[in-house]
Each structure stands twice: as C-alpha cells, then as structure tokens.
Design an enzyme around this catalytic site. Structure first.
Site, PDB file in Angstrom:
ATOM      1  N   HIS A  41      -3.516 -14.362  14.957  1.00 30.11           N
ATOM      2  CA  HIS A  41      -3.750 -14.214  13.515  1.00 30.11           C
ATOM      3  C   HIS A  41      -2.969 -15.268  12.745  1.00 30.11           C
ATOM      4  O   HIS A  41      -1.824 -15.029  12.329  1.00 30.11           O
ATOM      5  CB  HIS A  41      -3.329 -12.816  13.066  1.00 30.11           C
ATOM      6  CG  HIS A  41      -4.035 -11.715  13.787  1.00 30.11           C
ATOM      7  ND1 HIS A  41      -3.742 -11.371  15.099  1.00 30.11           N
ATOM      8  CD2 HIS A  41      -5.027 -10.869  13.395  1.00 30.11           C
ATOM      9  CE1 HIS A  41      -4.526 -10.369  15.466  1.00 30.11           C
ATOM     10  NE2 HIS A  41      -5.304 -10.043  14.460  1.00 30.11           N
ATOM     11  N   HIS A  81       0.364  -8.024  13.082  1.00 31.09           N
ATOM     12  CA  HIS A  81      -0.563  -9.056  13.590  1.00 31.09           C
ATOM     13  C   HIS A  81      -0.065 -10.460  13.249  1.00 31.09           C
ATOM     14  O   HIS A  81      -0.437 -11.425  13.896  1.00 31.09           O
ATOM     15  CB  HIS A  81      -1.972  -8.831  13.038  1.00 31.09           C
ATOM     16  CG  HIS A  81      -2.044  -8.794  11.544  1.00 31.09           C
ATOM     17  ND1 HIS A  81      -1.739  -7.656  10.829  1.00 31.09           N
ATOM     18  CD2 HIS A  81      -2.362  -9.737  10.627  1.00 31.09           C
ATOM     19  CE1 HIS A  81      -1.886  -7.911   9.531  1.00 31.09           C
ATOM     20  NE2 HIS A  81      -2.251  -9.172   9.382  1.00 31.09           N
ATOM     21  N   GLY A 185      -3.419  -4.056   4.472  1.00 27.44           N
ATOM     22  CA  GLY A 185      -3.695  -2.973   5.407  1.00 27.44           C
ATOM     23  C   GLY A 185      -2.614  -1.905   5.349  1.00 27.44           C
ATOM     24  O   GLY A 185      -2.904  -0.701   5.285  1.00 27.44           O
ATOM     25  N   HIS A 290      -7.935 -14.712   9.075  1.00 29.27           N
ATOM     26  CA  HIS A 290      -7.109 -13.551   9.427  1.00 29.27           C
ATOM     27  C   HIS A 290      -6.829 -13.465  10.923  1.00 29.27           C
ATOM     28  O   HIS A 290      -5.675 -13.426  11.324  1.00 29.27           O
ATOM     29  CB  HIS A 290      -7.786 -12.252   8.956  1.00 29.27           C
ATOM     30  CG  HIS A 290      -7.258 -11.039   9.634  1.00 29.27           C
ATOM     31  ND1 HIS A 290      -6.148 -10.365   9.172  1.00 29.27           N
ATOM     32  CD2 HIS A 290      -7.650 -10.392  10.768  1.00 29.27           C
ATOM     33  CE1 HIS A 290      -5.896  -9.350   9.993  1.00 29.27           C
ATOM     34  NE2 HIS A 290      -6.785  -9.342  10.964  1.00 29.27           N
ATOM     35  N   GLU A 442       3.937  14.660   7.693  1.00 28.01           N
ATOM     36  CA  GLU A 442       4.236  14.549   9.127  1.00 28.01           C
ATOM     37  C   GLU A 442       4.170  13.109   9.622  1.00 28.01           C
ATOM     38  O   GLU A 442       4.955  12.706  10.495  1.00 28.01           O
ATOM     39  CB  GLU A 442       3.255  15.407   9.949  1.00 28.01           C
ATOM     40  CG  GLU A 442       3.441  16.909   9.816  1.00 28.01           C
ATOM     41  CD  GLU A 442       2.732  17.479   8.593  1.00 28.01           C
ATOM     42  OE1 GLU A 442       2.106  16.700   7.832  1.00 28.01           O
ATOM     43  OE2 GLU A 442       2.802  18.707   8.397  1.00 28.01           O
ATOM     44  N   HIS A 503      -4.749  26.867  13.064  1.00 28.49           N
ATOM     45  CA  HIS A 503      -3.308  26.773  13.303  1.00 28.49           C
ATOM     46  C   HIS A 503      -2.931  27.003  14.766  1.00 28.49           C
ATOM     47  O   HIS A 503      -1.745  27.008  15.097  1.00 28.49           O
ATOM     48  CB  HIS A 503      -2.571  27.791  12.425  1.00 28.49           C
ATOM     49  CG  HIS A 503      -2.447  27.349  10.992  1.00 28.49           C
ATOM     50  ND1 HIS A 503      -3.532  26.941  10.262  1.00 28.49           N
ATOM     51  CD2 HIS A 503      -1.363  27.237  10.190  1.00 28.49           C
ATOM     52  CE1 HIS A 503      -3.125  26.610   9.042  1.00 28.49           C
ATOM     53  NE2 HIS A 503      -1.818  26.772   8.975  1.00 28.49           N
ATOM     54  N   ARG A 550       6.293  31.001  18.438  1.00 28.54           N
ATOM     55  CA  ARG A 550       6.574  31.736  17.199  1.00 28.54           C
ATOM     56  C   ARG A 550       6.942  33.178  17.544  1.00 28.54           C
ATOM     57  O   ARG A 550       7.777  33.789  16.883  1.00 28.54           O
ATOM     58  CB  ARG A 550       5.318  31.741  16.331  1.00 28.54           C
ATOM     59  CG  ARG A 550       5.391  32.734  15.197  1.00 28.54           C
ATOM     60  CD  ARG A 550       4.112  32.668  14.359  1.00 28.54           C
ATOM     61  NE  ARG A 550       4.171  33.668  13.300  1.00 28.54           N
ATOM     62  CZ  ARG A 550       3.625  34.880  13.392  1.00 28.54           C
ATOM     63  NH1 ARG A 550       2.965  35.237  14.478  1.00 28.54           N
ATOM     64  NH2 ARG A 550       3.718  35.727  12.403  1.00 28.54           N
TER      65      ARG A 550
HETATM   66  C1  LIG Z   1      -3.688   1.505  11.835  1.00 31.60           C
HETATM   67  C2  LIG Z   1      -4.435   0.239  12.077  1.00 31.60           C
HETATM   68  N1  LIG Z   1      -5.743   0.175  11.819  1.00 31.60           N
HETATM   69  C3  LIG Z   1      -6.434  -0.952  12.064  1.00 31.60           C
HETATM   70  C4  LIG Z   1      -5.807  -2.054  12.575  1.00 31.60           C
HETATM   71  C5  LIG Z   1      -6.608  -3.319  12.888  1.00 31.60           C
HETATM   72  N2  LIG Z   1      -6.239  -4.385  11.918  1.00 31.60           N
HETATM   73  C6  LIG Z   1      -5.345  -5.319  12.217  1.00 31.60           C
HETATM   74  S1  LIG Z   1      -5.059  -6.355  10.946  1.00 31.60           S
HETATM   75  C7  LIG Z   1      -6.182  -5.576   9.965  1.00 31.60           C
HETATM   76  C8  LIG Z   1      -6.447  -6.056   8.576  1.00 31.60           C
HETATM   77  C9  LIG Z   1      -5.178  -6.149   7.856  1.00 31.60           C
HETATM   78  O1  LIG Z   1      -5.334  -6.732   6.627  1.00 31.60           O
HETATM   79  P1  LIG Z   1      -4.032  -7.185   5.875  1.00 31.60           P
HETATM   80  O2  LIG Z   1      -2.969  -6.191   6.054  1.00 31.60           O
HETATM   81  O3  LIG Z   1      -4.422  -7.525   4.492  1.00 31.60           O
HETATM   82  O4  LIG Z   1      -3.572  -8.453   6.663  1.00 31.60           O
HETATM   83  P2  LIG Z   1      -4.000  -9.960   6.398  1.00 31.60           P
HETATM   84  O5  LIG Z   1      -5.414 -10.095   6.839  1.00 31.60           O
HETATM   85  O6  LIG Z   1      -3.846 -10.206   4.959  1.00 31.60           O
HETATM   86  O7  LIG Z   1      -3.061 -10.708   7.257  1.00 31.60           O
HETATM   87  C10 LIG Z   1      -6.744  -4.507  10.647  1.00 31.60           C
HETATM   88  C11 LIG Z   1      -7.757  -3.606  10.064  1.00 31.60           C
HETATM   89  C12 LIG Z   1      -4.435  -1.949  12.836  1.00 31.60           C
HETATM   90  N3  LIG Z   1      -3.737  -2.961  13.347  1.00 31.60           N
HETATM   91  N4  LIG Z   1      -3.762  -0.815  12.553  1.00 31.60           N
END
Ligand SMILES: Cc1ncc(C[n+]2csc(CCOP(=O)(O)OP(=O)(O)O)c2C)c(N)n1
Ligand SMILES: [Mg+2]
Length: 700
Positions: A41, A81, A185, A290, A442, A503, A550
């Site tokens: 990335h 990433h 994200g 990305h 949680e 539950h 419980r």
């Molecule tokens: C919980 C979760 N869902 C999905 C992903 C897959 N994923 C990795 S990066 C990304 C997009 C992230 O966008 P952003 O945070 O804006 O990062 P940018 O592209 O700007 O670097 C996704 C959906 C992940 N890593 N974690």
C-alpha cells in the site's frame, strides 16, 4: 549518493536542510519495497511521510537504542496497511532489536535487507506491523480501528502508572504520550467511536490521534459511504481538535503537535488533509494508490517529481542516517538515560515502588502473590463459579498492585469488581483506581485491554460469554501478540435460563477454543476456579478466557474426588471406577462435571465401571505429553461420553468417532434452567443411558 535540494521543494517550511531528503527517502523506500514485493500500500506512506517524519524526528521521545524503555512515547500505526511508513522510520532511525525476554540485542530491528524483502517469508517487514516480531512496533495493526482503541489502553495505563508510581520530586517518572495515526477506515469503524468516547470521558491528555483525511478508501472517494463531520464528531466527544491543512507543511505540523503538548485535559485529534499517493502523476488522489504497487513507469515519474534519481532503488542518500541520529537519536538517548538516572534515585527513596515497577515491566509477580487464596469446603448447593471467581480475583488483586480491569457495564453480574479498600475507580481526576468502567463497549474494551497489557500492566475484562463475539477481534489480536490479557466470561451456557436464546451462548466456547494461543478455562467448581486463576496469573505470553456459570454449582468433595490442582494439566481424572480399569469414560467441563459425577455414582451403584474426567482446558491438556494424555483418556476405552451445555463442535477429538457428545445442536430457549436441562437432555438419566449405550456399542 548526495541529493541536491532542488529549487522546487516538495516540503514547505523545513526546519533543517535535510528534512526534505529524509522525507523523500521514506517515500521512496516505501515505493521501492512495494514495487519489489509487487504487493502493498504505497499511497499513504507517500502522503503521510512528512507527518511520520516530523513526529519521529522532532517530537517523539523514543530512543532507537532502547525501544522498550518504559517511559518512551508510543507511536501506533492504526492504518496498518501503511506499514512501510513505519518500517522506513524504524530503519532510518536505527531502532535496535529486542529479544522476547526483553534483552536488548545489538542488531538493527529493520535492516535494509528486510525492507528489500518486504512481505516475504520471514522478513522483519511483514505485510502489516506485528508486535513481538519487529522491535519498535508497539502493537499489531491491520484490522482497522484496533490501533486507535489500543492506543487508548496505552494512554490509560500511562495515566494509571503516573498516579501509582509518581511521587514528589518524581512527578514525571511516568509521563509518556501516545500517538496513533489512522485513516478514513479507522474513523469509519465503530470501535473508533467507542474508544474516542472513552478517551474523552477519561480526559486522557496524553493521547494524540492523527487522522489522515485523504478522502480515499478502497472503493473510491469516501463520499460513497462517509459524510459525517469528523471534527464536530470529536468535539462532541470532548476532544481537542485541530487541523493541518497540508500534510507537506512542517510549520503546520509543528503547531498542531504543539497544541497537543500544551493540552492538559483532553485527548487531541489532529486532522491532516493529505493527498494519497502524493507526487504520483497518474495515481495521486485515487484509490489506485491505496493498495497496489505504482508500476515501474509511475515510479519513475513520481521520483522525478520528488527530484529523486529515477533509477535509484532503496536509496538512502548521504546524511540521512546521520540527520536522524543527530536529532531524534540524540534526543531520545538523552531522555532515556536521564530517565534511568531518575529511576536510580527513585529506587533509593522508594525501593518498594521501584521493585514493583521492575517486576511489572518484566511480567513478574510479587512474592507471595498467591498466599491469600481461599479454599472452599464441599457443599452440595455450592456457588456459582462467577462468585468464587470474584473472591479469588479480589484475593489476588490485593497482592498484585498492577492487576486492573473491569467490565462492559456488567461487573455486578460478572463479579469482577475489586471491593477492597483503595481499589478505587479509574476516572478523570483520579487515575489511581483499578476498577475500570468501559461502559457498554465490548469491542473497545478488548483493544484497550491489549493497550494496557502492552504497557505491561495485568489487565482483565469481563462480560457475558455471549457478548464475547462483540469483542472477538481484539481477543484474536491479543493471542497473535502473545499478550497475557485475562477475560472473565460469565453466564456461560443455557444455564442463563429465562433470558433466552439471545443470551445463551452456544458456539462461543468452540469459537474461543479455535483461536490459536488463547487458553480457555472452564472450571467445574469453586476450587477449580482457584486453580484456574493460579494458572492464568502465571501466563506470560498467552491470553486466557475464564468461562464461568451464572448458576450455582456444587463444590465437589475433594476427599471423595481428586484434588482440583489437577486442573493445571488441563484435564484430570476426577473420579475413578472402583479399583481402576474403567469401561466407559465420562468427560465434561464446568457445570456439567458435577452432572457426570452424579451419573458416575449411579453407574457405580449398578456395577458399571466409569471414569469421570474433568476437562477445564483443552489447550492445556493438549500440551501435556502423550503418556499423560493416554493415562487420562485411555486409548483402549472407546466407550466415551462428553457432556457440555454448548455446541458439540470439537468434542469428537476426545470422544472419538464412535463416542457420544451430549451438547447443544440448536439455539437455546427462554425458560427456567431446570426445564431447559430436561428439554435439552442434560440430566443424570441421559448421561447414564448414553454411557450404557456406549458400552453396548463397544461390546458388539
Ligand atoms: C476491519 C477491517 N476491515 C477491512 C479492512 C481492509 N482494508 C484495508 S485498508 C482499507 C481501506 C482503508 O482506507 P483508509 O483508512 O482511508 O486508508 P487509505 O486508503 O487512505 O490509506 C480496507 C477496507 C481492514 N484492514 N480492516
Ligand atoms: Mg483514506
């Protein structure tokens, strides 16, 4: 190779002539590593390089020679990433490696070869940053939002440690700050809302989130799915919010970090406007930047924009290492050395506290930590294991000052409240309390526990077993990071009764057992609860889930049955056929062990030779040597019955192909417990019948 500073600089208001070259080194290392791996990335490391650079070079209190110094500032890359941003910083600042046993090793944590082998087998630069694998990585990130919530736990632990350890004349012994870098994200994930809400409620001024506001995620522009006003949202939580309108402007960054450092009451959010893939002529501001390599041609054009030699690969120009060493490296070493000097004087004045700090940082326990543990007399009525657990936890916590935790609003039910004098509540204004109130959150609770554990305090969290699903992602990460977090999950079966199927956990036990490295313990009675806590407190590298009832369960008569200390082996013979040599094995965990004991008595009276095996922990049992396992689960005895008020999933491993598992094959129902047990077949008669049927089968 030396790089000339061009007339068209890519960075605004540098503090030092080498700032720009250093920033473009980070960018191009990321570009080259991702291109070589043909995977990764690049966009965010390219855009956020100035932010990472400025923070590390001029703000962060971090000694690359000693990346586990307890009062260091923490940097969390929640946008995992963008790992190459972190790897480039770890490499260029010369962070040294540390062993699993906290020994400092001389070698670099991330040598250039590791960057060249980005995402390859065994490289110190895996796809996403992994704690324990790469020194200087403060927490494993990748599942978006986790890093943010974990950073709240780190900040909380910092405030707690300050309240506990700092003393007059030593009021800055613990005063570290926590920075977390996130993207769209992380901001979209619900966990960031839970965690931000708590951070503001706790008024954690040592926490700074940096939001890379680039308007791009994988599917395209964030306008597709994200239209809230993040600044207003965070102001609503009670955060200190500031903006940097241009990620390339070091003056703006300086002002923003200055705003954070001056803030005394609130966590700070810095919203940084950036351009993903900055400098890539065809890919900047697009989702194409990305998650895929730029491509050879685009790499060249981008390097040209950076005033960089187009054909150079993995280039670290002259002066770059030295500039990091002379600024961040020198500052960090001075701060670290001064801190250890202060600790020496502190040790002379407060030897007990200094000893606590040492032990806590090395995951050791205080001497005599288990001296006040209760033993429970046999009792037919008995008590719920959540109740005995509450007593045991309180006995241990009085001896282990850095054991802290709480619940997602269920402490009165999970019995996890520390009730002794001075246990206190962790709240803004009094950070010395050890009862944590997570509210009904949680997911954030799990990640915050990870953050606390990363600061080396012992953390526990609790809730109903059914809602472990809500916090499952951070449990998995605790296991991946080998953190000894403790989960107390109560209301562990259809034994919940009238609350009904919403539950009543069915598949949760099996699904927790499926997480590698997580120790699941479901003790049968009060004395097994004592033994379970003993096992858990001694863990160094594994999280543990203690699964509790419980409803009341009998406290087994240990004069008649074997000692509860057998729990330490995961499974043990609780009751044996008279004279040994059983014909049928009955095995169970938790509340069903007493049921098997009753069935055993009935069978014995009928002259049938059965053995009862209490099986509180599959993971621990599976870890014993084959001789022990075979002595418990006699290989020649194929007549086997397992009983557990949960999904039967997984029991085949112990009952064998021909054995019978009495368990749940559907959801539960809302009714009094006795009715549920009758309807779903958790009765002495059913177990006895199953045992007889097994014997019949084995004979024919
Ligand atoms: C919980 C979760 N869902 C999905 C992903 C897959 N994923 C990795 S990066 C990304 C997009 C992230 O966008 P952003 O945070 O804006 O990062 P940018 O592209 O700007 O670097 C996704 C959906 C992940 N890593 N974690
Ligand atoms: Mg984005």
């Amino acid at each position: 190779m030396a790089i000339a500073i061009d007339k068209s600089p890519t960075i605004k208001s540098p503090r030092h002539p080498l700032d720009e070259v250093c920033i473009n080194t980070i960018r191009t290392l990321a570009i080259d590593a991702i291109q070589a791996a043909n995977s990764g990335h690049p966009g965010t490391p390219m855009a956020m390089a100035p932010v990472g650079y400025y923070l590390w070079q001029y703000v962060l209190r971090f000694d690359p020679q000693d990346p586990i110094w307890p009062n260091r500032d923490r940097f969390v890359l929640s946008a995992g990433h963008a790992s190459m941003l972190l790897y480039a910083l770890l490499h260029l600042t010369g962070v040294r490696a540390v062993s699993k046993d906290y020994e400092r090793l001389g070698e670099p944590s991330v040598p250039l070869e590791a960057i060249k082998a980005f995402r390859q087998w065994h490289s110190r630069c895996p796809g996403h940053p992994e704690y324990r694998w790469t020194s200087g990585v403060e927490t494993t990130t990748g599942p978006l939002g986790q890093g943010l919530a974990t950073s709240v736990g780190m900040a909380l632990a910092g405030r707690w440690m300050a309240a506990h350890f700092n003393r007059p004349g030593f009021d800055d012994l613990i005063d570290y700050n926590v920075y977390a870098l996130c993207g769209d994200g992380c901001m979209m994930e619900g966990i960031s809302s839970e965690a931000a809400s708590l951070a503001a409620h706790w008024k954690l001024p040592n926490l700074c989130w940096i939001y890379d506001n680039n308007h791009v995620t994988i599917e395209g522009n964030t306008a597709l799915a994200f239209s809230e006003d993040v600044a207003t949202r965070f102001m609503g939580y009670g955060w200190n919010v500031t903006r940097v309108g241009d990620a390339n402007d070091l003056d703006m960054l300086d002002r923003a970090f200055g705003t954070f450092l001056k803030e005394r009451e609130r966590p700070t959010l810095i919203i940084v406007d950036s351009h993903i893939g900055w400098g890539a002529p065809h890919k900047q501001d697009t989702s194409a930047a990305h998650g895929e390599p730029l491509g050879e041609e685009e790499v060249r054009l981008t390097k040209r924009n950076y005033n960089w030699p187009e054909d150079a690969k993995f280039l670290v120009p002259d002066g770059v290492y030295e500039h990091f060493r002379d600024s961040m490296g020198r500052r960090g070493k001075e701060q670290r050395d001064a801190w250890f000097g202060r600790v020496e004087r502190y040790r002379a004045e407060y030897p007990e506290l200094a000893d606590q700090l040492y032990r806590m940082q090395h995951r050791q326990l205080p001497d005599g930590w288990d001296s006040g543990l209760p033993t429970f007399p046999a009792d037919r009525k008995g008590m719920a294991t959540r109740n005995s657990s509450g007593l045991v936890l309180n006995a241990i916590a009085q001896k282990v000052p850095w054991l802290m935790g709480g619940s997602a609003d269920l402490a009165p039910s999970t019995k996890t409240r520390l009730t002794f004098d001075d246990a206190g509540d962790f709240q803004a204004g009094d950070y010395s309390g050890r009862n944590l109130h997570f509210g009904i959150r949680e997911h954030a609770m799990g990640a915050i526990l990870n953050g606390i554990a990363l600061a080396k305090a012992r953390a526990y969290g609790s809730g109903f077993l059914i809602f472990s699903d809500y916090g499952r992602a951070p449990i998995r990460l605790a296991a991946l990071m080998e953190l000894p977090v403790i989960y107390v999950f109560t209301h562990d079966s259809i034994g919940v009764g009238e609350d009904g199927p919403t539950h009543q956990p069915i598949e949760q036990l099996a699904s927790l057992r499926a997480i590698p490295g997580l120790i699941v313990l479901r003790p049968a009675d009060a004395n097994e609860v004592v033994e379970a806590w003993k096992v858990v407190m001694r863990l160094h590298h594994e999280p543990a889930a203690i699964i509790l009832t419980r409803q009341d369960v009998p406290t087994l008569d240990r004069a008649r049955y074997s000692a509860a200390s057998g729990l330490a082996k995961g499974a043990y013979i609780l009751a044996e056929a008279p004279g040994g040599q059983p014909d049928v094995l009955l095995m169970a965990s938790g509340s069903e062990v007493a049921l098997c004991a009753l069935a055993h008595e009935r069978l014995t009276a009928e002259g049938i030779r059965s053995r009862v095996i209490s099986m509180p922990s599959w993971e621990i049992f599976d870890d014993q040597d084959a001789a022990y396992c075979d002595s418990v689960l006699l290989p020649d005895v194929t007549a086997r019955v397992s009983v557990e008020q949960a999904s039967v999933f997984g029991w085949a491993k112990y009952v064998g192909r021909h054995g019978q598992s009495i368990g749940m094959r559907s959801f539960g129902a809302s009714a009094p417990l006795k009715d549920l047990q009758r309807e779903f077949g958790f009765t002495v008669e059913r177990v006895v019948d199953a045992a007889k049927a097994q014997l019949e089968r084995a004979r024919t």
